[in-house]
Design an enzyme around this catalytic site. Structure first.
Site, PDB file in Angstrom:
ATOM      1  N   SER A 148      52.503  24.247 -45.681  1.00  0.00           N
ATOM      2  CA  SER A 148      53.396  23.601 -46.647  1.00  0.00           C
ATOM      3  C   SER A 148      54.243  24.695 -47.300  1.00  0.00           C
ATOM      4  CB  SER A 148      52.544  22.899 -47.717  1.00  0.00           C
ATOM      5  OG  SER A 148      53.321  22.530 -48.833  1.00  0.00           O
ATOM      6  N   TYR A 161      45.999  22.477 -54.220  1.00  0.00           N
ATOM      7  CA  TYR A 161      46.660  22.229 -52.928  1.00  0.00           C
ATOM      8  C   TYR A 161      47.349  23.514 -52.461  1.00  0.00           C
ATOM      9  CZ  TYR A 161      49.836  19.923 -49.577  1.00  0.00           C
ATOM     10  OH  TYR A 161      50.535  19.537 -48.450  1.00  0.00           O
TER      11      TYR A 161
HETATM   12  N1  NAD Z   1      54.021  14.681 -46.846  1.00  0.00           N
HETATM   13  C1  NAD Z   1      54.398  15.838 -47.389  1.00  0.00           C
HETATM   14  O1  NAD Z   1      55.243  15.885 -48.291  1.00  0.00           O
HETATM   15  C2  NAD Z   1      53.804  17.126 -46.875  1.00  0.00           C
HETATM   16  C3  NAD Z   1      54.462  18.325 -47.204  1.00  0.00           C
HETATM   17  C4  NAD Z   1      53.949  19.521 -46.740  1.00  0.00           C
HETATM   18  C5  NAD Z   1      52.805  19.518 -45.972  1.00  0.00           C
HETATM   19  N2  NAD Z   1      52.175  18.355 -45.688  1.00  0.00           N
HETATM   20  C6  NAD Z   1      50.954  18.427 -44.885  1.00  0.00           C
HETATM   21  O2  NAD Z   1      51.153  17.690 -43.691  1.00  0.00           O
HETATM   22  C7  NAD Z   1      49.887  17.211 -43.223  1.00  0.00           C
HETATM   23  C8  NAD Z   1      49.994  15.716 -42.969  1.00  0.00           C
HETATM   24  O3  NAD Z   1      50.343  15.091 -44.180  1.00  0.00           O
HETATM   25  P1  NAD Z   1      50.990  13.624 -44.254  1.00  0.00           P
HETATM   26  O4  NAD Z   1      52.030  13.678 -45.299  1.00  0.00           O
HETATM   27  O5  NAD Z   1      51.311  13.136 -42.898  1.00  0.00           O
HETATM   28  O6  NAD Z   1      49.723  12.848 -44.853  1.00  0.00           O
HETATM   29  P2  NAD Z   1      49.145  11.386 -44.579  1.00  0.00           P
HETATM   30  O7  NAD Z   1      48.206  11.132 -45.691  1.00  0.00           O
HETATM   31  O8  NAD Z   1      50.270  10.453 -44.338  1.00  0.00           O
HETATM   32  O9  NAD Z   1      48.337  11.572 -43.205  1.00  0.00           O
HETATM   33  C9  NAD Z   1      47.217  12.441 -43.148  1.00  0.00           C
HETATM   34  C10 NAD Z   1      46.304  12.019 -42.010  1.00  0.00           C
HETATM   35  O10 NAD Z   1      45.166  12.906 -42.039  1.00  0.00           O
HETATM   36  C11 NAD Z   1      43.988  12.128 -41.919  1.00  0.00           C
HETATM   37  N3  NAD Z   1      42.848  12.829 -42.551  1.00  0.00           N
HETATM   38  C12 NAD Z   1      42.580  12.953 -43.888  1.00  0.00           C
HETATM   39  N4  NAD Z   1      41.428  13.596 -44.068  1.00  0.00           N
HETATM   40  C13 NAD Z   1      40.948  13.905 -42.842  1.00  0.00           C
HETATM   41  C14 NAD Z   1      39.761  14.551 -42.371  1.00  0.00           C
HETATM   42  N5  NAD Z   1      38.827  15.019 -43.226  1.00  0.00           N
HETATM   43  N6  NAD Z   1      39.595  14.706 -41.035  1.00  0.00           N
HETATM   44  C15 NAD Z   1      40.520  14.236 -40.154  1.00  0.00           C
HETATM   45  N7  NAD Z   1      41.636  13.573 -40.542  1.00  0.00           N
HETATM   46  C16 NAD Z   1      41.846  13.413 -41.871  1.00  0.00           C
HETATM   47  C17 NAD Z   1      44.308  10.797 -42.601  1.00  0.00           C
HETATM   48  O11 NAD Z   1      43.444   9.763 -42.166  1.00  0.00           O
HETATM   49  C18 NAD Z   1      45.767  10.589 -42.185  1.00  0.00           C
HETATM   50  O12 NAD Z   1      45.886   9.887 -40.965  1.00  0.00           O
HETATM   51  C19 NAD Z   1      48.864  17.579 -44.301  1.00  0.00           C
HETATM   52  O13 NAD Z   1      48.198  18.769 -43.930  1.00  0.00           O
HETATM   53  C20 NAD Z   1      49.745  17.804 -45.518  1.00  0.00           C
HETATM   54  O14 NAD Z   1      49.128  18.663 -46.452  1.00  0.00           O
HETATM   55  C21 NAD Z   1      52.655  17.149 -46.116  1.00  0.00           C
END
Ligand code: NAD
Length: 257
Positions: A148, A161
């Site tokens: 991130s 985070y």
């Molecule tokens: N959305 C944002 O703004 C953003 C920004 C920067 C980084 N990220 C990172 O991107 C990645 C995906 O985020 P997203 O926005 O798609 O989130 P999301 O919540 O839409 O999807 C996350 C997925 O991870 C799964 N998950 C959660 N805990 C888990 C576990 N213990 N084991 C296996 N799977 C698990 C969930 O079931 C879900 O399908 C994350 O690492 C998040 O930190 C997101």
């Protein structure tokens, strides 16, 4: 003049964690459209089964194995199942992650902090450890971690985070150096706010955040999951063969400020 570049992952076996929604699903779709064979994984088996059915309806080569990345046994079983099904793991996208409630550090909830570290940092550590063992056995591979912009700089109200994502960058850079001469590349993507359920949950808890998130970058918009998925697919492909140990900011220019 050379022909136009068009990267291919034809026949490559790619493992994606957290693939049942958001960035993980968008990455899986981009990888599949570049020809990859996919092992999809998520802690949520019902949503995973639905995603798998959608992939099969499109004729794509994909399997699903449930995995909770916080549990070593679960991660070991996922790697073993991927190798049993496909024979190898060419690329691994360690995407599973969670947010925590917005709060300044002095007001952090300890359970929230522990959860962010367990999923975002320990989960990536466990996945990398066992993916690397397989990649060393087969003579190479590519790892892309989803960090991130909160892994590159401070993130007010998201200190736990940010700590977890800085940890992911530490794992990424260290492993990139350790395995550079063993045919393994390790990189991370560092998105700013992306329009997924994670962000929707944040806004539901705190509606005033919507404006901040939409205006955080010079582009004055959030990223779309597909914009992150395409970058992940490129980092998996041989077209990025000299990119190693990087945290690629995908942020509409946020970190340029
Ligand atoms: N959305 C944002 O703004 C953003 C920004 C920067 C980084 N990220 C990172 O991107 C990645 C995906 O985020 P997203 O926005 O798609 O989130 P999301 O919540 O839409 O999807 C996350 C997925 O991870 C799964 N998950 C959660 N805990 C888990 C576990 N213990 N084991 C296996 N799977 C698990 C969930 O079931 C879900 O399908 C994350 O690492 C998040 O930190 C997101």
């Amino acid at each position: 003049m050379k022909a136009a570049l068009e990267f291919s992952l034809a026949g490559k076996v790619v493992l994606v964690t957290g693939a049942a929604g958001g960035i993980g699903l968008a990455a899986a779709q981009a990888l599949a459209s570049s020809g990859a064979r996919l092992m999809l994984s998520d802690v949520d088996p019902a949503r995973g089964a639905k995603v798998l059915a959608d992939f099969h309806a499109l004729g794509l080569d994909a399997r699903f194995t449930p995995c909770d990345v916080t549990q070593a046994d679960s991660v070991i079983a996922l790697i073993a199942e991927t190798v049993a099904q496909f024979g190898r793991i060419d690329c691994a996208v360690n995407n599973a992650g969670v947010e925590h409630k917005h709060a300044k550090l002095a007001d952090h909830d300890d359970d929230d902090f522990d959860r962010a570290i367990a999923v975002n940092l320990k989960g990536v550590y466990l996945c990398m450890k066992h993916e690397l063992r397989q990649m060393l056995t087969q003579g190479g591979g590519v790892i892309v971690n989803v960090a991130s912009v909160a892994g590159l700089g401070g993130a007010p109200n998201l200190a736990g985070y940010a700590a977890s994502k800085h940890g992911v960058m530490g794992l990424t850079r260290s492993a990139a150096i350790e395995y550079a001469r063993r045919g393994i590349r390790v990189n991370a993507v560092c998105p700013s706010f992306v329009n997924t359920e994670m962000v929707q949950r944040m806004v539901e808890r705190n509606p005033a955040l919507a404006d901040t998130l939409n205006n955080a970058s010079p582009m004055r918009r959030m990223g779309e999951p597909e914009e992150i998925g395409r970058a992940i697919a490129w980092l998996c492909a041989d077209d990025s063969s000299f990119v190693n140990g990087q945290g690629l900011a995908l942020d509409g220019g946020l970190t340029a400020w």
